[in-house]
Design a protein around this motif. Structure first.
Motif, PDB file in Angstrom:
ATOM      1  N   THR A 195      -7.819  -3.337  -4.839  1.00 58.53           N
ATOM      2  CA  THR A 195      -7.994  -3.305  -6.289  1.00 58.53           C
ATOM      3  C   THR A 195      -8.346  -1.877  -6.675  1.00 58.53           C
ATOM      4  O   THR A 195      -9.239  -1.264  -6.083  1.00 58.53           O
ATOM      5  CB  THR A 195      -9.110  -4.259  -6.743  1.00 58.53           C
ATOM      6  OG1 THR A 195      -8.762  -5.596  -6.367  1.00 58.53           O
ATOM      7  CG2 THR A 195      -9.291  -4.193  -8.251  1.00 58.53           C
ATOM      8  N   ILE A 196      -7.622  -1.343  -7.650  1.00 59.52           N
ATOM      9  CA  ILE A 196      -7.831   0.039  -8.078  1.00 59.52           C
ATOM     10  C   ILE A 196      -8.337   0.044  -9.511  1.00 59.52           C
ATOM     11  O   ILE A 196      -7.710  -0.538 -10.407  1.00 59.52           O
ATOM     12  CB  ILE A 196      -6.518   0.849  -7.986  1.00 59.52           C
ATOM     13  CG1 ILE A 196      -6.040   0.921  -6.534  1.00 59.52           C
ATOM     14  CG2 ILE A 196      -6.716   2.256  -8.545  1.00 59.52           C
ATOM     15  CD1 ILE A 196      -4.702   1.613  -6.366  1.00 59.52           C
ATOM     16  N   SER A 225      -3.972  -4.418  -9.137  1.00 63.50           N
ATOM     17  CA  SER A 225      -3.772  -4.729  -7.726  1.00 63.50           C
ATOM     18  C   SER A 225      -2.920  -3.649  -7.069  1.00 63.50           C
ATOM     19  O   SER A 225      -2.114  -2.980  -7.720  1.00 63.50           O
ATOM     20  CB  SER A 225      -3.071  -6.079  -7.569  1.00 63.50           C
ATOM     21  OG  SER A 225      -3.808  -7.105  -8.186  1.00 63.50           O
ATOM     22  N   ALA A 226      -3.086  -3.510  -5.761  1.00 65.08           N
ATOM     23  CA  ALA A 226      -2.307  -2.535  -5.004  1.00 65.08           C
ATOM     24  C   ALA A 226      -2.148  -3.034  -3.570  1.00 65.08           C
ATOM     25  O   ALA A 226      -2.852  -3.947  -3.128  1.00 65.08           O
ATOM     26  CB  ALA A 226      -2.991  -1.169  -5.026  1.00 65.08           C
ATOM     27  N   TRP A 270      -1.607  -1.331   0.376  1.00 61.41           N
ATOM     28  CA  TRP A 270      -1.580  -0.157   1.248  1.00 61.41           C
ATOM     29  C   TRP A 270      -0.948  -0.572   2.571  1.00 61.41           C
ATOM     30  O   TRP A 270      -1.423  -1.486   3.242  1.00 61.41           O
ATOM     31  CB  TRP A 270      -2.986   0.362   1.462  1.00 61.41           C
ATOM     32  CG  TRP A 270      -3.164   1.418   2.514  1.00 61.41           C
ATOM     33  CD1 TRP A 270      -3.812   1.283   3.702  1.00 61.41           C
ATOM     34  CD2 TRP A 270      -2.723   2.786   2.460  1.00 61.41           C
ATOM     35  NE1 TRP A 270      -3.803   2.472   4.405  1.00 61.41           N
ATOM     36  CE2 TRP A 270      -3.134   3.407   3.662  1.00 61.41           C
ATOM     37  CE3 TRP A 270      -2.011   3.529   1.523  1.00 61.41           C
ATOM     38  CZ2 TRP A 270      -2.866   4.747   3.939  1.00 61.41           C
ATOM     39  CZ3 TRP A 270      -1.731   4.864   1.798  1.00 61.41           C
ATOM     40  CH2 TRP A 270      -2.162   5.456   2.991  1.00 61.41           C
ATOM     41  N   LEU A 319       1.451   3.361  -0.740  1.00 63.14           N
ATOM     42  CA  LEU A 319       0.533   2.628  -1.599  1.00 63.14           C
ATOM     43  C   LEU A 319       1.334   2.185  -2.814  1.00 63.14           C
ATOM     44  O   LEU A 319       1.753   3.008  -3.621  1.00 63.14           O
ATOM     45  CB  LEU A 319      -0.662   3.468  -2.016  1.00 63.14           C
ATOM     46  CG  LEU A 319      -1.743   2.647  -2.761  1.00 63.14           C
ATOM     47  CD1 LEU A 319      -3.149   3.118  -2.394  1.00 63.14           C
ATOM     48  CD2 LEU A 319      -1.570   2.703  -4.274  1.00 63.14           C
ATOM     49  N   ARG A 320       1.585   0.872  -2.898  1.00 66.02           N
ATOM     50  CA  ARG A 320       2.219   0.280  -4.077  1.00 66.02           C
ATOM     51  C   ARG A 320       1.123  -0.209  -5.014  1.00 66.02           C
ATOM     52  O   ARG A 320       0.076  -0.652  -4.554  1.00 66.02           O
ATOM     53  CB  ARG A 320       3.078  -0.917  -3.673  1.00 66.02           C
ATOM     54  CG  ARG A 320       4.375  -0.585  -2.977  1.00 66.02           C
ATOM     55  CD  ARG A 320       5.052  -1.861  -2.478  1.00 66.02           C
ATOM     56  NE  ARG A 320       4.492  -2.324  -1.215  1.00 66.02           N
ATOM     57  CZ  ARG A 320       4.556  -3.571  -0.767  1.00 66.02           C
ATOM     58  NH1 ARG A 320       5.103  -4.521  -1.516  1.00 66.02           N
ATOM     59  NH2 ARG A 320       4.045  -3.887   0.401  1.00 66.02           N
ATOM     60  N   PHE A 321       1.391  -0.176  -6.303  1.00 66.51           N
ATOM     61  CA  PHE A 321       0.386  -0.645  -7.257  1.00 66.51           C
ATOM     62  C   PHE A 321       1.078  -1.221  -8.480  1.00 66.51           C
ATOM     63  O   PHE A 321       2.242  -0.929  -8.759  1.00 66.51           O
ATOM     64  CB  PHE A 321      -0.553   0.496  -7.677  1.00 66.51           C
ATOM     65  CG  PHE A 321       0.125   1.584  -8.470  1.00 66.51           C
ATOM     66  CD1 PHE A 321       0.051   1.592  -9.860  1.00 66.51           C
ATOM     67  CD2 PHE A 321       0.837   2.586  -7.836  1.00 66.51           C
ATOM     68  CE1 PHE A 321       0.684   2.588 -10.593  1.00 66.51           C
ATOM     69  CE2 PHE A 321       1.472   3.587  -8.558  1.00 66.51           C
ATOM     70  CZ  PHE A 321       1.391   3.584  -9.943  1.00 66.51           C
ATOM     71  N   GLN A 322       0.360  -2.041  -9.217  1.00 69.03           N
ATOM     72  CA  GLN A 322       0.854  -2.609 -10.456  1.00 69.03           C
ATOM     73  C   GLN A 322       0.446  -1.727 -11.634  1.00 69.03           C
ATOM     74  O   GLN A 322      -0.696  -1.246 -11.687  1.00 69.03           O
ATOM     75  CB  GLN A 322       0.257  -4.003 -10.689  1.00 69.03           C
ATOM     76  CG  GLN A 322       0.542  -5.018  -9.598  1.00 69.03           C
ATOM     77  CD  GLN A 322       1.926  -5.625  -9.703  1.00 69.03           C
ATOM     78  OE1 GLN A 322       2.928  -4.918  -9.612  1.00 69.03           O
ATOM     79  NE2 GLN A 322       1.981  -6.929  -9.885  1.00 69.03           N
ATOM     80  N   GLU A 366       0.277  -6.229 -14.269  1.00 70.33           N
ATOM     81  CA  GLU A 366      -0.899  -6.948 -13.774  1.00 70.33           C
ATOM     82  C   GLU A 366      -1.264  -8.105 -14.705  1.00 70.33           C
ATOM     83  O   GLU A 366      -1.694  -9.175 -14.263  1.00 70.33           O
ATOM     84  CB  GLU A 366      -2.078  -5.980 -13.645  1.00 70.33           C
ATOM     85  CG  GLU A 366      -3.321  -6.575 -13.041  1.00 70.33           C
ATOM     86  CD  GLU A 366      -3.244  -6.711 -11.527  1.00 70.33           C
ATOM     87  OE1 GLU A 366      -4.185  -7.296 -10.959  1.00 70.33           O
ATOM     88  OE2 GLU A 366      -2.265  -6.247 -10.902  1.00 70.33           O
ATOM     89  N   ALA A 404      -3.992   5.603  -8.717  1.00 73.53           N
ATOM     90  CA  ALA A 404      -3.344   5.231  -7.465  1.00 73.53           C
ATOM     91  C   ALA A 404      -3.256   6.419  -6.513  1.00 73.53           C
ATOM     92  O   ALA A 404      -3.467   6.279  -5.298  1.00 73.53           O
ATOM     93  CB  ALA A 404      -1.951   4.668  -7.746  1.00 73.53           C
ATOM     94  N   GLU A 449      -6.644   6.937  -4.955  1.00 73.04           N
ATOM     95  CA  GLU A 449      -6.915   5.942  -3.919  1.00 73.04           C
ATOM     96  C   GLU A 449      -6.107   6.235  -2.662  1.00 73.04           C
ATOM     97  O   GLU A 449      -6.627   6.144  -1.535  1.00 73.04           O
ATOM     98  CB  GLU A 449      -6.577   4.547  -4.445  1.00 73.04           C
ATOM     99  CG  GLU A 449      -6.843   3.415  -3.462  1.00 73.04           C
ATOM    100  CD  GLU A 449      -8.319   3.244  -3.132  1.00 73.04           C
ATOM    101  OE1 GLU A 449      -8.627   2.743  -2.025  1.00 73.04           O
ATOM    102  OE2 GLU A 449      -9.180   3.622  -3.965  1.00 73.04           O
TER     103      GLU A 449
END
Length: 224
Positions: A8-9, A18-19, A21, A61-64, A69, A88, A91
């Motif tokens: 969680t970022i 959400s993400a 790794w 690192l993928r993230f929404q 989200e 992101a 992080e």
């Protein structure tokens, strides 16, 4: 295959996203991978990209983005999307340690990342990787979306299909050429904006994706 680690970022004091790794053993570099406008980080294309890069020694690192989200369909305003990119990248930097760090993504995610970098350098990012950079809306060819690329200040890799209706080649080629040595263009024959190729070509989408990921991993490794 190493499993992706859910994260969680925090974007700001009120928003978080959400993400995932995914770091293979003996990774050589790390890439912050932003999704496109219509599908989030768990779409099969994003999963295939992350897993394919992992087999090539690249952590991701993928993230929404916040709208994704929340289950929305309208992309976030640029300022908020760019804030998500920065969070992101921060992080990923903490998790990557000494690994060379890159950023980018697919379509909308690529453009938001480039805009963020152009406004203020993303910490420790050595270069940007664009999968299907959306130079213009479909059917409305122009180069206005490329104006900020002159301010990016780090190497860029454009991975584009030759049949991408959001990046006509007679416009994209001179845009990349004008950026000079920091920018490279890799073209993939017959591929559209989603990197799909027609059956009549005798090629499969998986083959095209493998070529794209080979090019991306090789480019990042050469700059690591």
């Amino acid at each position: 295959m190493t499993e992706a680690q859910p994260l969680t970022i925090a974007i700001d004091g009120t928003r978080s996203v959400s993400a995932l790794w995914l770091a293979p053993p003996a990774a050589r570099a790390a890439l912050v991978l932003a999704h496109g406008a219509g599908a989030g980080m768990t779409h099969k294309g994003m999963v295939g990209t992350a897993e394919g890069l992992a087999t090539r020694g690249i952590a991701t690192l993928r993230f929404q983005f916040p709208y994704m989200e929340q289950g929305g369909k309208r992309p976030d305003p640029p300022a908020l999307a760019q804030q998500a990119v920065r969070a992101a990248v921060a992080e990923a930097g903490r998790r990557a340690g000494a690994l060379p760090l890159f950023a980018g993504g697919r379509s909308f995610g690529a453009r938001m990342t480039s805009q963020a970098q152009a406004l203020s350098p993303l910490p420790d990012v050595r270069g940007l990787v664009f999968l299907a950079f959306p130079l213009h809306p479909a059917g409305k060819p122009s180069t206005e979306r490329a104006a900020h690329l002159r301010e990016v200040g780090v190497p860029m890799l454009f991975l584009q299909g030759t049949h991408d209706t959001l990046a006509e080649l007679d416009l994209l080629r001179p845009v990349v050429a004008a950026l000079g040595d920091p920018a490279d263009l890799a073209l993939f024959e017959d591929a559209d904006h989603s990197f799909h190729v027609p059956a009549r070509t005798g090629r499969r989408d998986a083959e095209v994706l493998a070529e794209i990921l080979d090019a991306a991993a090789g480019w990042m490794t050469a700059r690591s």
